[in-house]
Each structure stands twice: as structure tokens, then as C-alpha cells.
Write a protein that holds these residues in place. Sequence first.
Motif, PDB file in Angstrom:
ATOM      1  N   ILE A  43      49.856  49.122  26.528  1.00  0.00           N
ATOM      2  CA  ILE A  43      49.250  50.057  27.485  1.00  0.00           C
ATOM      3  C   ILE A  43      48.481  51.159  26.756  1.00  0.00           C
ATOM      4  O   ILE A  43      47.399  51.572  27.198  1.00  0.00           O
ATOM      5  N   ARG A  44      49.026  51.616  25.629  1.00  0.00           N
ATOM      6  CA  ARG A  44      48.315  52.645  24.860  1.00  0.00           C
ATOM      7  C   ARG A  44      46.982  52.125  24.359  1.00  0.00           C
ATOM      8  O   ARG A  44      45.961  52.833  24.380  1.00  0.00           O
ATOM      9  N   GLU A  45      46.969  50.886  23.882  1.00  0.00           N
ATOM     10  CA  GLU A  45      45.748  50.314  23.320  1.00  0.00           C
ATOM     11  C   GLU A  45      44.798  49.776  24.386  1.00  0.00           C
ATOM     12  O   GLU A  45      43.589  49.746  24.199  1.00  0.00           O
ATOM     13  N   PHE A  46      45.367  49.336  25.522  1.00  0.00           N
ATOM     14  CA  PHE A  46      44.560  48.686  26.561  1.00  0.00           C
ATOM     15  C   PHE A  46      45.124  49.067  27.926  1.00  0.00           C
ATOM     16  O   PHE A  46      45.780  48.272  28.591  1.00  0.00           O
ATOM     17  N   PRO A  47      44.904  50.308  28.358  1.00  0.00           N
ATOM     18  CA  PRO A  47      45.522  50.794  29.605  1.00  0.00           C
ATOM     19  C   PRO A  47      45.132  50.010  30.844  1.00  0.00           C
ATOM     20  O   PRO A  47      45.819  50.089  31.868  1.00  0.00           O
ATOM     21  N   LEU A  48      44.068  49.226  30.772  1.00  0.00           N
ATOM     22  CA  LEU A  48      43.648  48.430  31.920  1.00  0.00           C
ATOM     23  C   LEU A  48      44.638  47.312  32.235  1.00  0.00           C
ATOM     24  O   LEU A  48      44.570  46.698  33.296  1.00  0.00           O
ATOM     25  N   ILE A  49      45.578  47.058  31.316  1.00  0.00           N
ATOM     26  CA  ILE A  49      46.470  45.910  31.486  1.00  0.00           C
ATOM     27  C   ILE A  49      47.312  46.016  32.756  1.00  0.00           C
ATOM     28  O   ILE A  49      47.577  45.009  33.412  1.00  0.00           O
ATOM     29  N   ARG A  50      47.721  47.221  33.136  1.00  0.00           N
ATOM     30  CA  ARG A  50      48.553  47.349  34.334  1.00  0.00           C
ATOM     31  C   ARG A  50      47.794  46.983  35.600  1.00  0.00           C
ATOM     32  O   ARG A  50      48.280  46.179  36.401  1.00  0.00           O
ATOM     33  N   PRO A  51      46.608  47.556  35.851  1.00  0.00           N
ATOM     34  CA  PRO A  51      45.870  47.106  37.039  1.00  0.00           C
ATOM     35  C   PRO A  51      45.482  45.636  36.982  1.00  0.00           C
ATOM     36  O   PRO A  51      45.434  44.973  38.020  1.00  0.00           O
ATOM     37  N   ASP A 214      35.461  44.527  25.944  1.00  0.00           N
ATOM     38  CA  ASP A 214      35.525  43.588  24.823  1.00  0.00           C
ATOM     39  C   ASP A 214      36.508  44.017  23.745  1.00  0.00           C
ATOM     40  O   ASP A 214      37.377  43.248  23.324  1.00  0.00           O
ATOM     41  N   ALA A 215      36.362  45.249  23.276  1.00  0.00           N
ATOM     42  CA  ALA A 215      37.214  45.708  22.182  1.00  0.00           C
ATOM     43  C   ALA A 215      38.679  45.716  22.592  1.00  0.00           C
ATOM     44  O   ALA A 215      39.566  45.360  21.806  1.00  0.00           O
ATOM     45  N   GLY A 216      38.957  46.115  23.825  1.00  0.00           N
ATOM     46  CA  GLY A 216      40.326  46.128  24.304  1.00  0.00           C
ATOM     47  C   GLY A 216      40.939  44.750  24.358  1.00  0.00           C
ATOM     48  O   GLY A 216      42.121  44.568  24.045  1.00  0.00           O
ATOM     49  N   LEU A 217      40.146  43.749  24.744  1.00  0.00           N
ATOM     50  CA  LEU A 217      40.657  42.380  24.792  1.00  0.00           C
ATOM     51  C   LEU A 217      40.975  41.856  23.395  1.00  0.00           C
ATOM     52  O   LEU A 217      41.945  41.112  23.209  1.00  0.00           O
ATOM     53  N   VAL A 218      40.160  42.233  22.417  1.00  0.00           N
ATOM     54  CA  VAL A 218      40.426  41.829  21.034  1.00  0.00           C
ATOM     55  C   VAL A 218      41.763  42.411  20.583  1.00  0.00           C
ATOM     56  O   VAL A 218      42.604  41.707  20.001  1.00  0.00           O
ATOM     57  N   GLU A 219      41.971  43.692  20.856  1.00  0.00           N
ATOM     58  CA  GLU A 219      43.223  44.343  20.471  1.00  0.00           C
ATOM     59  C   GLU A 219      44.402  43.744  21.235  1.00  0.00           C
ATOM     60  O   GLU A 219      45.492  43.536  20.678  1.00  0.00           O
ATOM     61  N   LEU A 220      44.198  43.448  22.520  1.00  0.00           N
ATOM     62  CA  LEU A 220      45.252  42.840  23.332  1.00  0.00           C
ATOM     63  C   LEU A 220      45.698  41.516  22.738  1.00  0.00           C
ATOM     64  O   LEU A 220      46.894  41.241  22.593  1.00  0.00           O
ATOM     65  N   LYS A 221      44.736  40.680  22.378  1.00  0.00           N
ATOM     66  CA  LYS A 221      45.070  39.378  21.802  1.00  0.00           C
ATOM     67  C   LYS A 221      45.796  39.535  20.473  1.00  0.00           C
ATOM     68  O   LYS A 221      46.771  38.826  20.193  1.00  0.00           O
ATOM     69  N   GLN A 222      45.367  40.481  19.661  1.00  0.00           N
ATOM     70  CA  GLN A 222      46.015  40.696  18.368  1.00  0.00           C
ATOM     71  C   GLN A 222      47.462  41.142  18.554  1.00  0.00           C
ATOM     72  O   GLN A 222      48.352  40.700  17.826  1.00  0.00           O
ATOM     73  N   LEU A 223      47.708  42.012  19.532  1.00  0.00           N
ATOM     74  CA  LEU A 223      49.071  42.467  19.794  1.00  0.00           C
ATOM     75  C   LEU A 223      49.971  41.310  20.206  1.00  0.00           C
ATOM     76  O   LEU A 223      51.100  41.169  19.715  1.00  0.00           O
ATOM     77  N   TYR A 224      49.495  40.470  21.118  1.00  0.00           N
ATOM     78  CA  TYR A 224      50.304  39.334  21.565  1.00  0.00           C
ATOM     79  C   TYR A 224      50.463  38.289  20.465  1.00  0.00           C
ATOM     80  O   TYR A 224      51.525  37.677  20.336  1.00  0.00           O
ATOM     81  N   ASP A 225      49.407  38.104  19.677  1.00  0.00           N
ATOM     82  CA  ASP A 225      49.498  37.115  18.598  1.00  0.00           C
ATOM     83  C   ASP A 225      50.512  37.538  17.535  1.00  0.00           C
ATOM     84  O   ASP A 225      51.091  36.686  16.848  1.00  0.00           O
TER      85      ASP A 225
END
Length: 289
Positions: A43-51, A214-225
Motif C-alpha cells: 500500500i505504501r508503494e502502490f496505494p491504488l491497490i486497495r481500490p 506504470d511505475a507502480g505496477l513494476v514495483e507491485l510485481k517486484q514486491l510479489y515476486d
Amino acid sequence: MADEPFPPPGVDLDHPSVARVYDYYLGGTTNWTIDREFADEVIREFPLIRPIAKANRLFLHRLVRHLVKKGVRQFVDIGSGVPTMGHAHQVADELAPGESRVCYVDYEPVAVAHSETLLREAGDLDRHAVIHADMRDPERLWGQIAATGVIDVEKPLALLLIAVLHVQQPPAEDSGGTEDLGPSIVAQYRDLLVPGSFLALSHITDQGVPSDVDAGLVELKQLYDRSSSPVIWRSREEIQALFGSFEMLEPGLTWTPSWHPEESGAGAPQVEFQTPAHSVILAGAARKP
């Protein structure tokens, strides 16, 4: 959970769980410290994840309403997760009380345990069931679903694969890594469905999303990976291909907020995005001829 209960057998508390993290995004309490710590970092890196998560769950609600209106009375929800923000049987029973039959399937013991509790307390065990199973063996799972006596797999049903195919499967005992079995697995399920059945799914993508995402999705994928649940993004074409030759329902493959918004129930929560593409999840449903 707030009081950190002793988990059911088989629960891994050394790694965050996709189902429990998703529950936390939705505002649920069926999660542990390991899940909340990971989710808070996301959420800190990609706050859009909740909505995004809430819009995906609201798509499920609208999907079930739409299919019930089309006469569907059997649902199989694979990767159903923790019962937060309303489960499929609750939505179906709003429109067709006492008529729908729903079988939930999940690999996460906590999701299964809480679904069992929900069904005992507010369900109908003659019409609702939950299975702790692995989706990677479609034939075996189909037999388990039939064995519940809740679903007649020889009759049309709606198969729901909501936000499950972008999570790579955990390694099988004889393999050394995660498995992306999405296309081959879905093809087997399409073959198992009888004519007149529906396939519905939602899937995250990094194609066609706004530049500020775009940048948030890259970070999101890295966190899950880096977690125990690596993910895979697919293109629109790859997601569309998961439906095979099935006949797409209108409006086709679209962003979750744009799929039949008129099917929102009375008093349904609203999720606002700058544009529908900010939801980053494509969704659709199709009928087997």
C-alpha cells in the motif's frame, strides 16, 4: 486477526498469503501480522491497490447478478478467497432466494475455514459447499465438485476465475519452482464445461494502463515476486485467449468498473478511479456454445 488466533492446520504463517493479504486490502480481519506487514508495504508503494481490489470484488457481485438474470443457478468459484465484502451465494440469493447452488474452491486453509463457518452460520449446506483443493488438477477437482452433491457438473454452470490466474501456482512436490499453468489449465476447464455454461474471469494487466500507473505496477510485481506468491501480467490478447472460442458477453473484455455498472446492487460501495483503466484489471464473461 485482531487477537491472533491459533491458525487451522496447514496454515503457513512464515510467508504472506495472497488470500489473506487480499482480505486485508478489502478491509477484512482474516489475516495475520505477516500478511498485514506485507500488505502495508504494498500500500505504501502502490496505494491504488486497495481500490483496485475493491473494484474487482464489486465486479464479482455484478457478474453474479447478471448471470442470475440470465438464468444461471449453478456457480463454481475457484480461488474464492476469504468471504469479505460478500460471497457469490449471498449475491445470488438476493435475486433468486433458495434457487442458486454455489461451490467454493480454494487452496488457502484460512479461506476454506472461514467459508465453512460462513456457510454453517448464514448459508444452506444443501446448496452451498466449499472445497480445500488445488486447481492444477482439473479432472480431479471436477470430481470433488460433483461429489459434494451441490453442483451437477453435467448441467450448465458458471465457472468463476476471479483474480486467480495472475498468481503463479506454488511448486508441485516434484518441481523446483512456480508454475504458470494459466492457459493450459483454463483450456482443460473449458473442455469440462457442458454447452450453455459460462466462463468468467478477471486478470491484471500492464498493457493499456495510464502512464502514471506504470511505475507502480513494476514495483507491485517486484514486491510479489519477492514474496512466496510471484505474479504474472498478461496482455489483453493473452487474457482474451483464455476464453477460447466461447461467445463473449457484452461489453466484452473490459476494465472491471466498466463491466455492467448498472448491475450494482442498492447501497453498493463506490470505487472512484481517474479513468476505468486505473483499475488495471480486465474482466469478462463468455458462454460455451
